[in-house]
Design an enzyme around this catalytic site. Structure first.
Site, PDB file in Angstrom:
ATOM      1  N   GLU A 258      40.863  52.432  42.063  1.00  0.00           N
ATOM      2  CA  GLU A 258      40.911  52.059  40.659  1.00  0.00           C
ATOM      3  C   GLU A 258      39.467  52.093  40.166  1.00  0.00           C
ATOM      4  O   GLU A 258      38.819  51.056  40.034  1.00  0.00           O
ATOM      5  CB  GLU A 258      41.524  50.656  40.510  1.00  0.00           C
ATOM      6  CG  GLU A 258      42.131  50.398  39.140  1.00  0.00           C
ATOM      7  CD  GLU A 258      41.123  49.973  38.101  1.00  0.00           C
ATOM      8  OE1 GLU A 258      40.476  50.877  37.513  1.00  0.00           O
ATOM      9  OE2 GLU A 258      40.986  48.778  37.863  1.00  0.00           O
ATOM     10  N   GLU A 267      30.434  51.268  34.621  1.00  0.00           N
ATOM     11  CA  GLU A 267      30.246  50.699  35.954  1.00  0.00           C
ATOM     12  C   GLU A 267      29.942  51.752  37.011  1.00  0.00           C
ATOM     13  O   GLU A 267      29.641  51.429  38.150  1.00  0.00           O
ATOM     14  CB  GLU A 267      31.458  49.865  36.399  1.00  0.00           C
ATOM     15  CG  GLU A 267      31.719  48.656  35.531  1.00  0.00           C
ATOM     16  CD  GLU A 267      32.900  47.836  36.022  1.00  0.00           C
ATOM     17  OE1 GLU A 267      33.456  48.158  37.090  1.00  0.00           O
ATOM     18  OE2 GLU A 267      33.250  46.857  35.339  1.00  0.00           O
TER      19      GLU A 267
END
Length: 400
Positions: A258, A267
């Site tokens: 994920e 991120e």
């Protein structure tokens, strides 16, 4: 047993119950095994010596070895190994069974000491002396940012928030279970496993073995969760460490992860996903997810504009405890409108067809993700005041 030259320990030996190769279908050798740490000609080595003459001795180079605890009396050693009789080198995993927990603890302590003292202090490599060099991850990410990142994802509270996102969790469950044919009998690597939920899904779908790779302290919680589901957990190995640094004993048929952040790329987890693909996935292996798409379109939303603008009204006060705040109103106004609004929106606010940028996780290069440039050109379908750019993304799980 220890053999020393001067004050330097050159050899250390342990008696253990048995060892077995992770990739082998045979059970662990029932005969006693000697595990011997040795240091010769600048090379630190761990050797496993079986009493049975039919079994070949196995030697592990401590420079590439990692040791992980599976249970109080069972561990797995993953490293580049070689067989002296065949002069063959390859990556392998060796399961080590101890007679009691105290022996396991002593062995792990010795392993760490030999890694630290014998390897990091001047072991010679073909390209020079081994040092505590940075990994690819360390080169990209500041140490303070990485520490905060892994601390955040190491908390159960955050994992609970993700698990309670039932759209997210349910989508992954459906993608795995409805593509059971892709998972049955396959080796799976879960990249950034977190709580281990996706690894458990893969095991439910019939995976032969799952390696759950997690760099944060959440790896310990994942071990507990997986151990609490023994019918599935016996086919799952939690590996604590960064994808850029760890070694696995075999290649994966499927990667699952994920890796999506805000607007897909935030991120920088996608880069780690791609590195895992290049390091661990067999040719033409599958990735779940397979493709990501970022969509962008201009929007007109007067209510949202007024809502954001009103946040700056505080700075229009001319007598705030005797202080005029208005000199900062303009800066506050710009500040509020320089921040993205992360929320759902009504598609009817879009005033032009969206432009999409596709990222194929099976073929994209890591460096292509460092900077993403998407040319924007829209033709408005209606005349309206444009308040900003609406962005969203989706991903495809390309099963059979």
């Amino acid at each position: 047993m220890e053999v020393a030259v001067g004050k330097e320990i050159r050899q250390q030996e342990f008696a253990i119950a048995s060892v077995s190769d992770v990739s082998s279908t045979s059970t662990a050798s029932p005969s006693p095994v000697s595990a011997r740490f040795s240091f010769d000609s600048g090379v630190a080595e761990l050797g496993f010596y079986k009493d049975s003459e039919t079994n070949e001795d196995v030697h592990v180079d401590l420079r590439t070895a990692e040791l992980f605890k599976l249970s109080p009396i069972e561990s797995i050693c993953i490293a580049q190994s070689f067989e002296t009789s065949k002069e063959k080198s390859y990556s392998r995993g060796i399961t080590i069974q101890f007679r009691k927990e105290e022996e396991s603890i002593a062995f792990h302590i010795a392993f760490d000491q030999w890694k630290k003292e014998k390897v990091l202090q001047g072991s010679c490599l073909s390209n020079g002396t081994l040092s505590a060099s940075k990994s690819k991850f360390d080169d990209k990410i500041e140490a303070s940012s990485a520490k905060m990142y892994f601390h955040y994802y190491g908390q159960l509270l955050h994992q609970q928030n993700m698990l309670q996102d039932y759209v997210r969790t349910g989508t992954y469950y459906a993608a795995v279970i409805e593509n059971r044919a892709d998972f049955v009998g396959r080796v799976v690597v879960d990249v950034g496993a977190g709580s281990g939920i996706l690894s458990l899904f893969a095991a439910q779908a019939g995976a032969k073995h799952v390696y759950a790779v997690e760099a944060s302290e959440m790896a310990e919680y994942a071990r507990k969760l997986i151990a609490g589901n023994p019918s599935l957990g016996q086919r799952i190995t939690v590996v604590k460490g960064k994808v850029e640094e760890i070694e696995l004993p075999e290649k994966a048929d499927i990667l699952i992860s994920e890796p999506m952040g805000t607007l897909l790329v935030n991120e920088r987890m996608l880069e780690t996903y791609v590195i895992a693909r290049d390091r661990f996935l067999v040719p033409n292996g599958k990735l779940f997810p397979t493709v990501g798409r970022i969509h962008m379109a201009p929007f007109s939303d007067e209510y949202l504009y007024v809502e954001i603008a009103n946040k700056a009204l505080f700075w229009q006060q001319q007598n705030y405890y005797g202080v005029d705040l208005t000199p900062l109103y303009g800066s506050a106004f710009q500040g509020y409108f320089s921040q993205p609004v992360v929320d759902a929106f009504d598609p009817r606010v879009l005033v032009a067809p969206a432009i999409s940028h596709v990222i194929n996780f099976a073929s994209v290069k890591e460096e292509d993700l460092y900077e993403i440039d998407v040319p924007l050109k829209f033709i408005a379908a209606v005349g309206a005041r444009i308040h900003g750019l609406a962005c969203w993304f989706d991903v495809l799980f390309n099963g059979r």
